[in-house]
Design a protein around this motif. Structure first.
Motif, short mmCIF file in Angstrom:
data_model
loop_
_atom_site.label_atom_id
_atom_site.label_comp_id
_atom_site.label_asym_id
_atom_site.label_seq_id
_atom_site.Cartn_x
_atom_site.Cartn_y
_atom_site.Cartn_z
N GLY A 662 0.83 -1.21 0.00
CA GLY A 662 0.00 0.00 0.00
C GLY A 662 0.86 1.26 0.00
N HIS A 663 0.21 2.36 -0.37
CA HIS A 663 0.94 3.62 -0.49
C HIS A 663 1.40 4.15 0.85
CE1 HIS A 663 0.37 4.23 -4.81
NE2 HIS A 663 -0.85 3.70 -4.66
N GLY A 664 0.69 3.80 1.92
CA GLY A 664 1.14 4.24 3.25
C GLY A 664 2.51 3.69 3.57
N ALA A 665 2.70 2.40 3.31
CA ALA A 665 4.03 1.81 3.53
C ALA A 665 5.05 2.42 2.60
CB ALA A 665 3.95 0.30 3.32
N GLY A 666 4.62 2.69 1.34
CA GLY A 666 5.54 3.33 0.40
C GLY A 666 6.00 4.69 0.88
N ASP A 667 5.07 5.47 1.46
CA ASP A 667 5.44 6.79 1.99
C ASP A 667 6.44 6.66 3.12
OD1 ASP A 667 3.79 7.96 0.17
OD2 ASP A 667 2.15 8.36 1.59
N GLU A 668 6.25 5.66 4.01
CA GLU A 668 7.20 5.47 5.11
C GLU A 668 8.59 5.14 4.58
OE1 GLU A 668 6.77 6.00 8.33
OE2 GLU A 668 4.79 6.75 7.78
N VAL A 669 8.65 4.32 3.51
CA VAL A 669 9.95 3.99 2.89
C VAL A 669 10.59 5.25 2.32
CG1 VAL A 669 11.07 2.73 1.03
CG2 VAL A 669 9.35 1.59 2.44
N LEU A 670 9.78 6.09 1.63
CA LEU A 670 10.33 7.31 1.04
C LEU A 670 10.89 8.23 2.12
CD1 LEU A 670 7.58 8.07 -1.63
CD2 LEU A 670 9.91 7.29 -2.06
N LYS A 671 10.17 8.38 3.25
CA LYS A 671 10.65 9.27 4.32
C LYS A 671 11.95 8.74 4.93
CE LYS A 671 6.59 9.43 6.43
NZ LYS A 671 5.55 9.79 7.43
N GLU A 672 12.00 7.44 5.20
CA GLU A 672 13.22 6.87 5.79
C GLU A 672 14.38 6.93 4.80
OE1 GLU A 672 15.91 5.01 8.32
OE2 GLU A 672 14.02 6.06 8.66
N PHE A 673 14.07 6.69 3.49
CA PHE A 673 15.10 6.76 2.45
C PHE A 673 15.70 8.17 2.40
CE2 PHE A 673 16.44 7.27 -2.00
CZ PHE A 673 17.28 6.18 -2.14
N ALA A 674 14.82 9.19 2.42
CA ALA A 674 15.30 10.58 2.39
C ALA A 674 16.14 10.88 3.62
CB ALA A 674 14.11 11.53 2.30
N ALA A 675 15.71 10.39 4.79
CA ALA A 675 16.47 10.64 6.03
C ALA A 675 17.86 10.02 5.96
CB ALA A 675 15.70 10.08 7.23
N ARG A 676 17.96 8.83 5.37
CA ARG A 676 19.28 8.21 5.27
C ARG A 676 20.18 8.94 4.28
NH1 ARG A 676 18.54 1.63 5.95
NH2 ARG A 676 16.98 1.73 7.63
N LEU A 677 19.58 9.46 3.19
CA LEU A 677 20.39 10.25 2.26
C LEU A 677 20.94 11.49 2.96
CD1 LEU A 677 18.31 10.15 -1.06
CD2 LEU A 677 20.14 8.62 -0.32
N VAL A 678 20.08 12.21 3.66
CA VAL A 678 20.52 13.42 4.36
C VAL A 678 21.57 13.11 5.41
CG1 VAL A 678 19.75 15.28 5.89
CG2 VAL A 678 18.34 14.61 3.95
N GLY A 679 21.43 11.98 6.08
CA GLY A 679 22.39 11.62 7.12
C GLY A 679 23.71 11.11 6.61
N ASN A 680 23.85 10.89 5.31
CA ASN A 680 25.09 10.32 4.77
C ASN A 680 25.68 11.17 3.67
OD1 ASN A 680 25.59 7.37 5.92
ND2 ASN A 680 23.38 7.67 5.76
N VAL A 681 25.40 12.48 3.67
CA VAL A 681 26.06 13.40 2.76
C VAL A 681 26.77 14.46 3.58
CG1 VAL A 681 24.37 13.03 0.93
CG2 VAL A 681 24.00 14.86 2.59
N ARG A 682 27.60 15.23 2.93
CA ARG A 682 28.36 16.28 3.61
C ARG A 682 27.50 17.52 3.80
NH1 ARG A 682 32.84 16.52 -0.92
NH2 ARG A 682 30.87 16.91 -1.97
N ALA A 683 27.99 18.40 4.64
CA ALA A 683 27.23 19.62 4.92
C ALA A 683 27.08 20.49 3.69
CB ALA A 683 27.90 20.42 6.05
N THR A 684 28.02 20.38 2.73
CA THR A 684 27.98 21.22 1.53
C THR A 684 27.11 20.63 0.43
OG1 THR A 684 29.99 20.12 0.74
CG2 THR A 684 30.25 22.17 1.99
N ASP A 685 26.60 19.40 0.64
CA ASP A 685 25.82 18.73 -0.39
C ASP A 685 24.33 19.00 -0.20
OD1 ASP A 685 28.26 17.69 -1.19
OD2 ASP A 685 28.03 15.87 0.00
N THR A 686 23.55 18.79 -1.26
CA THR A 686 22.11 19.03 -1.23
C THR A 686 21.37 17.79 -1.71
OG1 THR A 686 22.41 21.38 -1.67
CG2 THR A 686 20.22 20.46 -2.10
N VAL A 687 20.37 17.35 -0.92
CA VAL A 687 19.52 16.21 -1.27
C VAL A 687 18.14 16.74 -1.64
CG1 VAL A 687 18.50 14.04 -0.47
CG2 VAL A 687 20.78 14.71 0.30
#
Length: 776
Positions: A662-687
């Motif tokens: 379902g799309h609810g689970a998909g949204d949770e995956v998207l939010k966690e995916f975005a959080a991991r991207l932000v947490g694993n880039v440098r301060a000068t990078d943009t996600v």
């Protein structure tokens, strides 16, 4: 004769004495230990709650400092060459950016030698001020990047400030100017939230640097002083200066105990601290300790007396009584087994225990009676949103039997639509937030106004284990408020107390009418303004802004313009309209002036503009912001001759997740995916999120393909850790395509297209990996 000779020496008496002493000692010790354990847990709860609140306040300060740094960087980036080469034109440029001007107390510009070349607030470009050699200025030149200064007293304003700097580069990529924005520590608006969150009535929150210099403190005179400037010693302060984060108990320099919490900011080496006096925090526990000890002592005395009576009787009935008591405690029997008809001590003891248990049940019944008697819905829900307690008012207001609700969820009791209406609020409480709301409801076919409060119930580990709910019918109060509001509005109309500055100027530009709003906004007495020239009434600066528009009004034209003015609570945006008072022959007898405060409307416009640039699901940049940042990044790369890379990535098999879970689970995956991207880039990078499961990362200052591949590998590895989807672990992978900036003429669209092509090559190679454009 010895004292002991006065007492009987029988075994029964000796046994009775031992029992009495043991019961008394055991009861006091157990009560004391239980109280100590309860106080220890209560202290942990209070400390964890204070630290959680402090962490939230620290995150808010980090966010606001970050926003101001980004705003200043964007302002510096947009300085035209003509303004950069002629700093005297800087005021006009800054006036075209009211948002940045409003975010700082002052904006100043220094040249590469440290000389002050522009002061936006005081308009002093010839002030004898040189900041060469000061840490923030030298660091900005050396790093070619903006910094946040240590707190200091401004030479321009004599106020305690913190300075945020940003270099302005010339065409060769060298620092030509340094743009700096100051934050007034006495009146910084982003400190207001943490001040409002102070613990208790006498507690307070303060901020200091890692070196102990006070940045924020309730006692304004202590700003910029060292925390240890006052005589004495505080262990908690010393721990915080050595790097401690969390909460602890310590005495202040006056010897008064308290709970201290500390949290370091991420954006700058500052420490946010809070003190909650122990005598206020633990007042209920201290009172409970005294009452419990007295009650325990009394209970022990009664129990000892009953034991003495029991020992004087046969031991067998006493054993039977003990077994009955054990059955009651284990739930195997009711208190009716204690109703003995024996005419001896065992019967009396049985009756006493029966009365004690009956009183306890009566007390519980009284508690429920109080809840049932209150004209409000009262309930307790566990973390699964199942009702564990409900009062009788549910029967009257909701037509639902309270007992039938126990063990059921909100959706099971009142239906899915009702649950969805409250879902956002329920989720907020489960996150630890306190929720207050008002809404319309229906009670027996009548539309009513309801006021609800939801309070989280925190466990010993700080997690939310449930929530308390109370809902009241406030229809009568609302109706009274509406009636009162209507009456007040009529009164305002009658007394000319409109939220608008209204005045009339005669042909000589002198006040002939002034309404009471002048006093409310600016503290000016309307009666004293009558007869004064406009120049004297509003001051030289505001008169210069108004003069050209006023000239047009006296020539018969209706004119509207905006200006900035300081009120008691800060700078406001005002819109003034001049309406000419024309005679029959067409000449102008005077001018009506109407001024509206449009500050809130401007803020809403700015907020809407900002929201349009943020992805609502993940909270990161959306396609619009990505395109703006990519354009700026390419410009910086060309100007500074620096490399950069663009990563294009998506979630492998994301459609399968949506189709199966379902799309609810998909949204949770998207939010966690975005959080991991932000947490694993440098301060000068943009996600940023482009659409669906498509994401991009702008990597600035990436020197070669090997470095780009290492950055991509870090992202792939971070995503591989199991996600929690629909309550179960799930392996999620990603594919990444990377493109390095090719040349100065490459457009953003071309760079995105190359990164997209590399992404498809990574998918063809089996997914869960990455590919670099141009590499086979």
């Amino acid at each position: 004769m010895a004292v002991t000779a006065l007492f009987p020496r029988s075994l029964k008496f000796r046994l009775t004495g031992v029992v009495v002493l043991l019961v008394l000692a055991a009861t006091v010790v157990v009560t004391w230990v239980a109280l100590m354990l309860a106080e220890h847990d209560m202290k942990a709860i209070i400390g964890d709650q204070q630290y959680a609140l402090l962490s939230g306040a620290a995150a808010n300060i980090d966010e606001q400092l970050g926003a101001r740094r980004q705003m200043l960087a964007a302002l510096a980036e947009s300085v035209p060459d003509a303004v950069r080469d002629q700093p005297g034109r800087m005021q006009d440029f800054i006036d075209r950016h009211p948002t940045a001007r409003k975010a700082f107390y002052n904006l100043v510009v220094f040249d590469a030698k440290g000389e002050l070349v522009h002061d936006a607030r005081h308009h002093q470009t010839d002030a004898p001020l040189n900041v060469a050699g000061r840490q923030y200025f030298d660091d900005t030149l050396a790093l070619k990047a903006g910094v946040i200064s240590a707190p200091f007293r401004s030479q321009l304003s004599n106020m305690p400030v913190v300075l945020i700097t940003q270099p302005i580069f010339d065409q060769r990529g060298e620092v030509a100017l340094v743009l700096a924005g100051s934050i007034d520590l006495d009146n910084a608006t982003f400190f207001e939230q943490i001040s409002a969150q102070k613990p208790g009535k006498t507690g307070f929150i303060f901020i200091m640097t890692a070196d102990g210099i006070l940045v924020q403190h309730p006692t304004r005179a202590r700003l910029l002083q060292h925390i240890n400037a006052r005589a004495g010693h505080n262990d908690a302060t010393e721990m915080a200066l050595r790097g401690f984060e969390g909460w602890t108990e310590a005495n202040n320099k006056d010897g008064s105990p308290g709970i201290y919490s500390y949290k370091r900011l991420k954006s700058i080496n500052w420490i946010v601290g809070a003190r909650f006096p122990s005598d206020e925090a633990f007042a209920p526990m201290i009172a409970m300790r005294h009452q419990a000890l007295l009650a325990a002592t009394g209970f022990a005395a009664v129990a000892g007396a009953l034991a003495w009576l029991a020992i004087l009787t046969l031991l067998r009935p006493l054993g039977r009584l003990r077994r009955h008591i054990a059955d009651i405690r284990a739930g195997r029997a009711a208190i009716g087994v204690l109703q003995r008809r024996r005419r001896d001590e065992i019967g009396e003891l049985s009756t006493a225990f029966h009365e004690l248990m009956a009183e306890r049940e009566a007390a519980q019944e009284r508690t429920r009676m109080i809840a049932d008697s209150m004209p409000a819905l009262i309930a307790y829900l566990d973390r699964d949103l199942r009702y564990r307690f409900t009062n009788a008012h549910f029967r009257e207001m909701m037509q639902v039997e309270p007992d039938s609700m126990l063990g059921k969820t909100v959706a099971e009791t009142f239906g899915e639509p009702f649950y969805q209406m409250l879902k956002e609020k329920l989720d907020a409480v489960l996150r630890g937030e306190r929720v207050h709301y008002e809404r319309e409801g229906v009670n027996q076919g009548r539309v009513v106004q309801l006021m609800g409060d939801m309070l989280p119930d925190f466990g010993s580990d700080g997690s939310v284990v449930g929530m308390y709910l109370m809902v009241m019918d406030i229809t009568e109060r609302k109706n009274a408020e509406l009636t009162q509001a209507a009456s007040e509005q009529r009164l305002k109309l009658l007394t000319d107390n409109l939220p608008v500055l209204i005045s009339y100027l005669d042909g000589e530009r002198r006040f002939r009418f002034v309404n009471a709003t002048f006093r409310q906004w600016f503290g000016l007495d309307p009666a004293r303004l009558i007869g004064q020239h406009l120049f004297d009434g509003i001051g030289a600066e505001h008169y210069r802004n108004a003069e050209q528009h006023l000239d047009q009004a006296y020539r018969g034209r209706r004119v509207t313009y905006e200006l900035k003015a300081r009120m008691a609570d800060g700078i406001h945006t005002l819109e003034t309209t001049f309406v000419p008072d024309q005679r029959a022959d067409g000449s102008v007898a005077g001018v009506y002036s109407l001024t509206h405060d449009t500050t809130r409307m401007k803020e809403i416009e700015e907020r809407l503009i900002q929201l349009a640039r943020v992805d609502t699901l993940t909270g990161i940049a959306n396609r619009l912001m990505f395109e703006e940042i990519l354009q700026l990044a390419l410009g910086r790369a060309r100007r500074n001759r620096q490399p950069m890379a663009l990563a294009y990535l998506d979630i492998d098999n994301f459609k399968t997740i949506n189709d199966t879970l379902g799309h609810g689970a998909g949204d949770e995956v998207l939010k966690e995916f975005a959080a991991r991207l932000v947490g694993n880039v440098r301060a000068t990078d943009t996600v940023a999120r482009l659409a669906g499961d498509e994401f991009v990362i702008i990597y600035e200052q990436v020197h070669n393909g090997d470095e780009a591949l290492r950055l991509a590998a870090k992202i792939v590895e971070a995503v591989r850790c199991d996600f929690c989807v629909a309550g179960a672990p799930m392996r999620i992978t990603t594919s990444i395509g990377i493109a390095l900036r090719d040349n100065d003429d490459e457009t953003p669209a071309a760079l995105v297209a190359r990164a997209d092509a590399a992404l498809y090559r990574a998918k063809r190679d089996g997914r869960d990996g990455y590919a670099l454009d141009g590499m086979a």
